[in-house]
Design an enzyme around this catalytic site. Structure first.
Site, PDB file in Angstrom:
ATOM      1  N   CYS A  35       0.801  -1.224   0.000  1.00 29.01           N
ATOM      2  CA  CYS A  35       0.000   0.000   0.000  1.00 29.01           C
ATOM      3  C   CYS A  35       0.833   1.273   0.000  1.00 29.01           C
ATOM      4  O   CYS A  35       0.271   2.370  -0.107  1.00 29.01           O
ATOM      5  CB  CYS A  35      -0.966   0.007   1.179  1.00 29.01           C
ATOM      6  SG  CYS A  35      -0.193   0.235   2.801  1.00 29.01           S
ATOM      7  N   CYS A  39      13.938   0.352  11.984  1.00 29.80           N
ATOM      8  CA  CYS A  39      13.335   1.077  13.096  1.00 29.80           C
ATOM      9  C   CYS A  39      11.935   1.512  12.661  1.00 29.80           C
ATOM     10  O   CYS A  39      11.785   2.464  11.897  1.00 29.80           O
ATOM     11  CB  CYS A  39      14.228   2.267  13.447  1.00 29.80           C
ATOM     12  SG  CYS A  39      13.787   3.088  14.966  1.00 29.80           S
TER      13      CYS A  39
END
Length: 163
Positions: free
Chosen positions: A132, A152
């Site tokens: 997406c 991260c």
């Protein structure tokens, strides 16, 4: 007589340069040409996502460190995109980075994409969902073996499904 710029001209030039660095240096051309399998109008993303997930996934925001319960998640399972449910990271690759964000040493195959992000005056590698295009976080070269990478991620951009 030599023409030197006056203070107003210098200030205008500095302001324009700073604005270009802050707002114009993301890899906009690459982002505009990317195509994702899951696409929705902005209004639908707003209805589908929590305000925090929308801010991170669709507006490239960053959650406050230590604010996501997924940072402390220790069970076996899979971390998935909060926007489209794409499987992103196995819990087997999660590690305690001490940063306050869920961190992984590798994504699942074909789960994420990367692009250059220059929004913070330095080039960083932004990570997004390959399905997406939702912004997940950044990857750095200071992680553990075997990859040496630290993905991260923003917990607000993900959900966890226990195995």
């Amino acid at each position: 007589m030599t023409n030197y710029p006056d203070r107003r001209g210098l200030l205008a030039g500095f302001t324009a340069g700073a604005a270009a660095l802050l707002f114009g240096c993301r890899d906009a051309d690459a982002k505009a040409t990317e195509r994702f399998r899951v696409t929705l109008p902005d209004a639908e993303w707003k209805k589908r996502l929590s305000p925090a997930a929308y801010a991170v996934l669709r507006q490239e925001s960053t959650e406050r460190p230590g604010s996501s319960p997924l940072d402390a998640e220790k069970r076996a399972g899979v971390f998935r995109c909060a926007g489209c449910d794409q499987a992103l990271f196995s819990a087997k690759t999660k590690f305690e980075s001490g940063t306050g964000w869920p961190s992984f040493w590798a994504p699942l195959p074909n789960a994420v994409g990367e692009r250059t992000d220059r929004a913070m005056f330095i080039a960083r590698t932004e990570v997004h969902c390959d399905e997406c295009g939702g912004h997940l976080g950044h990857v750095f070269d200071d992680g553990p073996k075997p990859t040496g990478k630290r993905y991260c991620m923003n917990g607000a951009a993900m959900k966890f499904r226990a195995a």
